[in-house]
Design a protein around this motif. Structure first.
Motif, mmCIF file in Angstrom:
data_model
loop_
_atom_site.group_PDB
_atom_site.id
_atom_site.type_symbol
_atom_site.label_atom_id
_atom_site.label_comp_id
_atom_site.label_asym_id
_atom_site.label_seq_id
_atom_site.Cartn_x
_atom_site.Cartn_y
_atom_site.Cartn_z
ATOM 1 N N HIS A 1 23.080 42.779 24.382
ATOM 2 C CA HIS A 1 22.366 41.827 25.234
ATOM 3 C C HIS A 1 22.151 40.530 24.459
ATOM 4 O O HIS A 1 22.027 40.539 23.231
ATOM 5 C CB HIS A 1 21.006 42.361 25.667
ATOM 6 N N SER A 2 22.077 39.438 25.196
ATOM 7 C CA SER A 2 21.705 38.158 24.597
ATOM 8 C C SER A 2 20.731 37.460 25.533
ATOM 9 O O SER A 2 20.747 37.673 26.749
ATOM 10 C CB SER A 2 22.933 37.270 24.363
ATOM 11 N N GLY A 3 19.867 36.651 24.971
ATOM 12 C CA GLY A 3 18.896 35.909 25.774
ATOM 13 C C GLY A 3 18.181 34.875 24.934
ATOM 14 O O GLY A 3 18.250 34.894 23.699
ATOM 15 N N TRP A 4 17.500 33.974 25.606
ATOM 16 C CA TRP A 4 16.745 32.912 24.945
ATOM 17 C C TRP A 4 15.272 33.298 24.916
ATOM 18 O O TRP A 4 14.686 33.590 25.955
ATOM 19 C CB TRP A 4 16.923 31.589 25.689
ATOM 20 N N PHE A 5 14.672 33.290 23.716
ATOM 21 C CA PHE A 5 13.294 33.741 23.549
ATOM 22 C C PHE A 5 12.448 32.679 22.848
ATOM 23 O O PHE A 5 12.961 31.886 22.053
ATOM 24 C CB PHE A 5 13.247 35.028 22.718
ATOM 25 N N LEU A 6 11.150 32.697 23.136
ATOM 26 C CA LEU A 6 10.210 31.865 22.403
ATOM 27 C C LEU A 6 10.152 32.313 20.951
ATOM 28 O O LEU A 6 10.412 33.486 20.644
ATOM 29 C CB LEU A 6 8.820 31.955 23.033
ATOM 30 N N PRO A 7 9.818 31.415 20.027
ATOM 31 C CA PRO A 7 9.838 31.757 18.595
ATOM 32 C C PRO A 7 9.035 33.007 18.251
ATOM 33 O O PRO A 7 9.491 33.847 17.476
ATOM 34 C CB PRO A 7 9.252 30.515 17.919
ATOM 35 N N ALA A 8 7.844 33.162 18.825
ATOM 36 C CA ALA A 8 6.992 34.297 18.480
ATOM 37 C C ALA A 8 7.557 35.619 18.960
ATOM 38 O O ALA A 8 7.183 36.678 18.458
ATOM 39 C CB ALA A 8 5.595 34.098 19.064
ATOM 40 N N LEU A 9 8.483 35.591 19.944
ATOM 41 C CA LEU A 9 9.060 36.817 20.480
ATOM 42 C C LEU A 9 10.422 37.126 19.881
ATOM 43 O O LEU A 9 11.063 38.104 20.280
ATOM 44 C CB LEU A 9 9.185 36.710 22.009
ATOM 45 N N CYS A 10 10.864 36.314 18.941
ATOM 46 C CA CYS A 10 12.136 36.578 18.270
ATOM 47 C C CYS A 10 11.966 37.679 17.236
ATOM 48 O O CYS A 10 10.888 37.881 16.685
ATOM 49 C CB CYS A 10 12.656 35.305 17.593
ATOM 50 N N ILE A 11 13.025 38.412 16.970
ATOM 51 C CA ILE A 11 13.040 39.460 15.947
ATOM 52 C C ILE A 11 14.226 39.193 15.025
ATOM 53 O O ILE A 11 15.379 39.351 15.440
ATOM 54 C CB ILE A 11 13.172 40.855 16.580
ATOM 55 N N PRO A 12 13.972 38.808 13.755
ATOM 56 C CA PRO A 12 12.662 38.487 13.186
ATOM 57 C C PRO A 12 12.121 37.184 13.764
ATOM 58 O O PRO A 12 12.859 36.383 14.326
ATOM 59 C CB PRO A 12 12.958 38.348 11.695
ATOM 60 N N GLN A 13 10.830 36.963 13.589
ATOM 61 C CA GLN A 13 10.152 35.846 14.229
ATOM 62 C C GLN A 13 10.631 34.506 13.678
ATOM 63 O O GLN A 13 10.825 34.341 12.481
ATOM 64 C CB GLN A 13 8.645 35.979 14.032
ATOM 65 N N GLU A 14 10.823 33.560 14.597
ATOM 66 C CA GLU A 14 11.167 32.192 14.211
ATOM 67 C C GLU A 14 9.881 31.364 14.140
ATOM 68 O O GLU A 14 8.866 31.728 14.725
ATOM 69 C CB GLU A 14 12.105 31.563 15.245
ATOM 70 N N ARG A 15 9.935 30.262 13.429
ATOM 71 C CA ARG A 15 8.771 29.400 13.378
ATOM 72 C C ARG A 15 8.766 28.487 14.596
ATOM 73 O O ARG A 15 9.819 28.170 15.170
ATOM 74 C CB ARG A 15 8.751 28.572 12.104
ATOM 75 N N ALA A 16 7.583 28.069 15.007
ATOM 76 C CA ALA A 16 7.454 27.138 16.122
ATOM 77 C C ALA A 16 7.964 25.758 15.710
ATOM 78 O O ALA A 16 7.900 25.376 14.538
ATOM 79 C CB ALA A 16 6.002 27.057 16.575
ATOM 80 N N THR A 17 8.468 25.013 16.663
ATOM 81 C CA THR A 17 8.989 23.676 16.412
ATOM 82 C C THR A 17 7.902 22.641 16.668
ATOM 83 O O THR A 17 7.347 22.596 17.768
ATOM 84 C CB THR A 17 10.190 23.383 17.325
ATOM 85 N N PRO A 18 7.575 21.809 15.691
ATOM 86 C CA PRO A 18 6.612 20.720 15.941
ATOM 87 C C PRO A 18 7.230 19.666 16.864
ATOM 88 O O PRO A 18 8.447 19.453 16.859
ATOM 89 C CB PRO A 18 6.347 20.147 14.541
ATOM 90 N N LEU A 19 6.392 19.007 17.636
ATOM 91 C CA LEU A 19 6.868 17.969 18.538
ATOM 92 C C LEU A 19 7.583 16.864 17.774
ATOM 93 O O LEU A 19 8.647 16.387 18.198
ATOM 94 C CB LEU A 19 5.696 17.381 19.324
ATOM 95 N N ASP A 20 7.026 16.454 16.630
ATOM 96 C CA ASP A 20 7.641 15.378 15.854
ATOM 97 C C ASP A 20 9.073 15.733 15.454
ATOM 98 O O ASP A 20 9.948 14.864 15.390
ATOM 99 C CB ASP A 20 6.814 15.077 14.605
#
Length: 420
Positions: A236-255
């Motif tokens: 399976h493949s899909g697009w996930f928010l950073p906190a729901l990634c495994i392993p977790q990705e960091r959030a992207t700052p607006l800047d």
């Protein structure tokens, strides 16, 4: 949508499905009723139900029964339809302050990184004004800061006009229920005071930026099967928010997105729901993820729906005049609060049998902190700690008092659960 309206000045009922509008004696009637609302009285056209003394659903909802006429594509034809006018919203002082602060932050960040910036940029024909136009190696990004309510049709129309001028639209909001979500490329940040928007502290993106996840669906998988609920042993493949990634990705700052969207490191993606092709989602993703997604799934971006052009011929279906009020039919609960459009569910799920060449398992964006000496000093003063004790939150990389005695490893925001 209704197929007729009442003309309050002439005292006539208009049937929009007939070429003569059922009023052959009124020359120029179509041009009059289709002119922009700002160029004619708002109460020129009235809901037929309300005029005939019936229960107009719009009036019952404490809104006006006044209407406007526009074209709409239905299947392969274009027809005239009548719809209720939305309430005119005047931005509150708080919304205006936040709007101005967001524009200033976008312009300041882009300028600091050497990008070309124009605020209130007007197109050559004067028909399009962009809040902040940022130009980089990947092209022109048209930022629109939206803190007041807006209709979906307005978002689509303004985005289409931007694309026609080779400007990639990018809407930023703090409202998870905003109609702009998934109607155009967008992103969402926390709803904070205007002073916080202007501060050098990180403003994290909470929605609109996702990461590609690819996994084998086995009994030991960390994710349940999105198709059957049990292990299907496919990929399976899909697009996930950073906190729901495994392993977790960091959030992207607006800047960061302000810079990477102009440089081409982040790209807009438009996907369709596999089970309901009418539903689409917009997201921003790393260019490497987008390339991988295209290679694995064989999909490309679905082009945005094209706006109606002036030369498309209207079809007159010669129907009987329908006086029933259609307001609210698109929603089963028209009086209920606006539903949250920004959700955490996966977008663009895809299932396939073969093994991808490069299954994604490692985070694409390791947690790190990039601050200029000046920014570090300003943040240290706000957090009341030495500059050398500033470090990244281990979850989102926001600058915090990381290395002092008994200092936490995460920021206050990450320590509060988000149910959005």
């Amino acid at each position: 949508m209704a197929n007729g309206v009442y003309h309050t000045r002439y005292g006539i009922e208009i049937n929009l499905t007939r070429e003569d509008l059922n009023n052959p004696d009124y020359e120029g009637l179509l041009e009059e009723i289709t002119q922009p609302v700002g160029q004619r009285p708002r109460d020129l056209l009235q809901c037929l139900t309300d005029y005939r003394g019936g229960q107009c659903q719009c009036a019952l909802a404490d809104k006006t029964p006044w209407m406007f006429v526009r074209r709409q594509r239905r299947d392969d034809t274009v027809v005239w339809i009548a719809a209720h006018l939305p309430l005119t919203h005047v931005a509150t002082p708080e919304e205006s302050d936040k709007h101005k602060a967001m524009k200033e932050r976008i312009a300041r960040t882009a300028s600091r990184h050497g990008l070309n910036v124009q605020t209130e940029a007007r197109s050559e024909d004067g028909r399009v004004i962009t809040d902040v136009l940022v130009t980089g190696a990947a092209g022109r990004i048209g930022w629109e800061a939206q803190y007041s309510p807006i209709t979906a049709s307005t978002v689509r129309r303004r985005s289409a006009k931007a694309r026609d001028r080779n400007i990639a639209p990018l809407w930023v909001t703090a409202d998870a229920t905003s109609a702009l979500v998934d109607r155009a490329p967008w992103t969402r940040v926390d709803d904070v005071p205007w002073q916080r928007i202007l501060s050098p502290l990180a403003l994290l993106i909470r929605g609109g930026v996702r990461h590609l996840q690819i996994w084998k669906c086995t009994p030991g998988s960390e994710r349940p099967c999105p198709e059957t609920g049990s292990a299907c042993r496919k990929w399976h493949s899909g697009w996930f928010l950073p906190a729901l990634c495994i392993p977790q990705e960091r959030a992207t700052p607006l800047d960061e997105l302000i810079v990477t969207s102009a440089d081409g490191e982040h790209l807009p993606v438009r996907t369709r729901n596999r089970h309901d092709p009418r539903r689409t989602s917009y997201l921003w993703a790393l260019a490497s993820d987008v390339q991988h997604w295209r290679a694995v799934t064989g999909q490309t971006d679905t082009p945005p729906e094209t706006a109606l052009t002036d030369d498309e011929t209207v079809t007159y279906t010669e129907q009987e005049l329908d006086s029933s009020c259609r307001y609210g039919e698109e929603s089963p609960h028209p009086g209920s609060p606006r539903p949250q459009r920004d959700t955490t569910s996966a977008t663009g799920l895809h299932t396939f049998d073969h093994v991808p060449d490069q299954p994604l398992r490692q985070p694409n964006r390791p947690i790190q902190l990039r601050l200029t000496p000046r920014e570090r000093l300003v943040i240290a003063a706000q957090l009341k700690c030495p500059p050398w004790e500033i470090g990244p939150c281990m979850l989102c990389a926001a600058p915090i008092h990381r290395y002092g005695p008994r200092s936490p490893m995460t920021c206050p925001t990450c320590r509060i659960p988000h149910h959005q």
